[in-house]
Each structure stands twice: as C-alpha cells, then as structure tokens.
Write a protein that holds these residues in place. Sequence first.
Motif, short mmCIF file in Angstrom:
data_model
loop_
_atom_site.label_atom_id
_atom_site.label_comp_id
_atom_site.label_asym_id
_atom_site.label_seq_id
_atom_site.Cartn_x
_atom_site.Cartn_y
_atom_site.Cartn_z
N GLN A 219 41.10 42.61 35.35
CA GLN A 219 40.74 42.14 37.00
C GLN A 219 41.03 43.42 37.32
O GLN A 219 40.71 43.51 38.49
CB GLN A 219 42.37 41.18 37.22
CG GLN A 219 42.43 40.41 36.77
CD GLN A 219 44.45 39.55 36.93
OE1 GLN A 219 44.65 40.32 36.61
NE2 GLN A 219 44.20 38.69 36.62
N ALA A 220 41.57 44.99 36.81
CA ALA A 220 41.43 46.31 37.74
C ALA A 220 39.59 46.86 36.98
O ALA A 220 39.56 47.41 37.90
CB ALA A 220 42.21 47.16 36.28
N GLN A 221 38.87 45.96 36.22
CA GLN A 221 38.01 46.68 35.69
C GLN A 221 36.74 45.81 36.82
O GLN A 221 35.90 46.36 37.24
CB GLN A 221 37.24 46.43 34.05
CG GLN A 221 38.10 47.30 33.54
CD GLN A 221 37.47 47.32 32.19
OE1 GLN A 221 37.17 45.77 32.00
NE2 GLN A 221 37.86 48.66 31.26
N TYR A 222 37.50 44.31 37.29
CA TYR A 222 36.30 43.90 38.13
C TYR A 222 37.58 42.94 39.07
O TYR A 222 37.25 41.75 39.05
CB TYR A 222 35.65 42.69 36.98
CG TYR A 222 34.83 43.20 35.89
CD1 TYR A 222 33.63 43.41 35.86
CD2 TYR A 222 35.45 43.74 34.21
CE1 TYR A 222 32.66 44.35 35.04
CE2 TYR A 222 35.15 43.71 33.47
CZ TYR A 222 33.02 44.19 33.85
OH TYR A 222 32.53 45.01 33.01
N PRO A 223 37.52 43.93 40.47
CA PRO A 223 38.46 43.23 40.62
C PRO A 223 37.64 41.48 41.46
O PRO A 223 38.11 40.69 42.78
CB PRO A 223 38.60 44.64 41.94
CG PRO A 223 37.60 45.08 41.58
CD PRO A 223 37.73 44.86 40.19
N ASP A 224 36.59 41.94 41.60
CA ASP A 224 36.16 40.68 42.46
C ASP A 224 35.35 39.74 42.23
O ASP A 224 34.95 38.89 42.49
CB ASP A 224 34.53 41.74 43.23
CG ASP A 224 34.57 42.52 44.13
OD1 ASP A 224 36.11 42.73 44.98
OD2 ASP A 224 33.68 43.68 44.29
N HIS A 225 35.49 40.24 40.45
CA HIS A 225 35.30 39.16 40.13
C HIS A 225 36.09 36.82 40.41
O HIS A 225 37.11 37.25 39.92
CB HIS A 225 34.85 38.23 38.20
CG HIS A 225 34.06 38.20 37.42
ND1 HIS A 225 34.90 36.86 37.47
CD2 HIS A 225 33.41 38.13 36.92
CE1 HIS A 225 33.26 36.22 36.23
NE2 HIS A 225 32.60 36.95 36.53
N PRO A 226 35.12 36.27 40.89
CA PRO A 226 36.02 35.00 41.11
C PRO A 226 36.76 34.35 39.77
O PRO A 226 37.98 33.84 39.83
CB PRO A 226 35.38 33.77 41.91
CG PRO A 226 33.75 34.54 41.20
CD PRO A 226 33.49 36.65 40.88
N LEU A 227 36.11 34.07 38.51
CA LEU A 227 37.04 33.35 37.36
C LEU A 227 38.33 34.32 37.22
O LEU A 227 39.01 33.64 36.32
CB LEU A 227 35.56 33.29 36.34
CG LEU A 227 34.82 32.21 36.95
CD1 LEU A 227 33.86 32.09 35.55
CD2 LEU A 227 34.94 30.80 36.70
N LEU A 228 38.66 35.92 36.99
CA LEU A 228 39.63 36.91 37.08
C LEU A 228 40.46 36.66 38.30
O LEU A 228 42.30 36.65 37.28
CB LEU A 228 39.13 37.70 36.63
CG LEU A 228 38.00 38.17 35.13
CD1 LEU A 228 37.83 39.57 35.10
CD2 LEU A 228 38.16 37.65 34.32
N HIS A 229 40.40 35.50 39.19
CA HIS A 229 41.54 35.51 40.23
C HIS A 229 42.84 34.51 39.55
O HIS A 229 42.70 33.94 39.23
CB HIS A 229 40.75 35.16 41.64
CG HIS A 229 39.32 36.25 41.73
ND1 HIS A 229 38.78 36.62 43.50
CD2 HIS A 229 39.26 37.29 41.89
CE1 HIS A 229 38.45 36.91 43.61
NE2 HIS A 229 38.39 37.56 43.04
#
Length: 281
Positions: A219-229
Amino acid sequence: MCRWLAYSGSPVRLDDLLYKPSNSLVIQSKHARMGAETTNGDGFGLGWYGTEPLPGLFHSTMPAWHDRNLRELAAQASAGRVFAHIRATTGTAIQETNCHPFRHGQWLWMHNGALTDFPKVKRDLAMAVEPSLYPQIEGSTDSELFFYLALTFGLERDPRAAVAEAVGFIEDAGRRRGIEHPVQMTVATTDGDTTWAFRYSSEGSSRSLFVSSDITTLQAQYPDHPLLHGRSDDTRLVVSEPLGDLQGAWQEVPDGTCLVVHGGEKDLYPFTPSAPVAAAV
C-alpha cells in the motif's frame, strides 16, 4: 493440471479476486502462464467462510470464463477467507463432485498436480482411509482421496504432520507398484482460521506457488492501486501464479516447503514426507 488461490484478510468482494486482477483466476482458466496446461476449463469451485457454522461451497462443471452465474455471484458476494480453484482434469470425469475445493466439517482442501498412475494405486489408497470417513468421499479424483488420507492421518490435529504422512504413504504405495515419481502437488487446506499450503513433488520439480508480500508495504509502494485500497493489515494471498505484475508483490514459495498463514503472519517450514505407521499396503 489446475490453478488455485487462497485469500485471507478483510472481507473482499469475489470479483476483486476472480475478475479484476490483470492475471485473475478467470483469465488463468483460459490463458494460464505458468501451469502445466494453458487452459483450465474443466470446472471450477469456490469455498468461503461466512456466517454459518460450515464453509460454503459453489461448484460448476462450466469453464470459469463462460459461467454467468459465477460472474453474478462474484459481483455481490464477499468473504474474509476464500478458496478458489479452476480445474484441468488429469483423467477423471468432469462432474461437480470432482471440483475443488473439497469440504469435511470446518476444513477445505484443494490440490494442483496429480498422483501419478492413479488407477494403479487407487485401491491401495482407498483401503487406507479411515472406515468412518470413507462413505463421505463423493467423487472419483486423486485429489479428494488424498484429502481423506490426510484426514485419516490426523489433519485436524496436526496438518503438517498429517500431510507428510499422507504423502509418504502415497509414495510408498506408488513405488510398490513401480511408479518412480508418485506425487506432484501444491496443496492448500484451511480450518477457517489458518491456511497451510504445501509445495512438493517426488521428482523435486514441483508446480509453481507464490505468497503475497506484506500488504502495508504494498500500500505504501502503490498508494493509487485500487485493489489494495481498504485491505486490512492481515491480508494475504497464496496463489498458483501471481495475479498481477506489481514489482515486489509476490514471493515464490520454495520447493519442498510448507507455508503457514495465520493472520498476517507467514511462516515457512521444510516439508519432507514421513513414513506412516501403516505404510505397508
């Protein structure tokens, strides 16, 4: 052979697992990248833990990419622990009772791989199943019989030891029948609280298996990735092959390993078959 995934964590809508990833399980049913076969269209199955005492099951003999009911279900249903499996038969019939995951009480089980020359050893293995368990076997696959052997050897008490004994028994039976490499497997099993996953083969060249990295790091590396929200800190996925191409998202499980996922923690243990007490067939 097959592809599968095991999810645990905050409740997730099933289409986030089965449809939305760039290499989702539904995509793998038609275009697997790392499987023994590209196509896994001989049925599919879901197992999940909800509000009822026992896990739910949904099986179909349709190819996953072509099943409207699966798409409707996945768009509405969610769960915090999910097993999903797409099947490529190694010879047994395409029927619902042969679709994974298999269930016994609180336990679910699914398998990718094969017991080599299964017809040669089927009787030997079946005769070793605890008599009280044997009537519960519904299908004709090596995978379900493998499950009931593991239950016979104490899966509900000590999964790591039970699977080691079951594999040792199968190898012993196979070699007595002249089978050089009796077992090819990645297996996942769960009691609804912990997931155990095994990667092993008699020849030392096993089917692929991966576990997701720590979700907070992703989540820290890919804050904009929708599947990690909105995923909880204990979110983990164990998969036959990665669901996407995010750098650092997946770690390969070494061959000859048992992976244990409890909460967000993952532990790796060496896996070696053990000779069961009743090894003679």
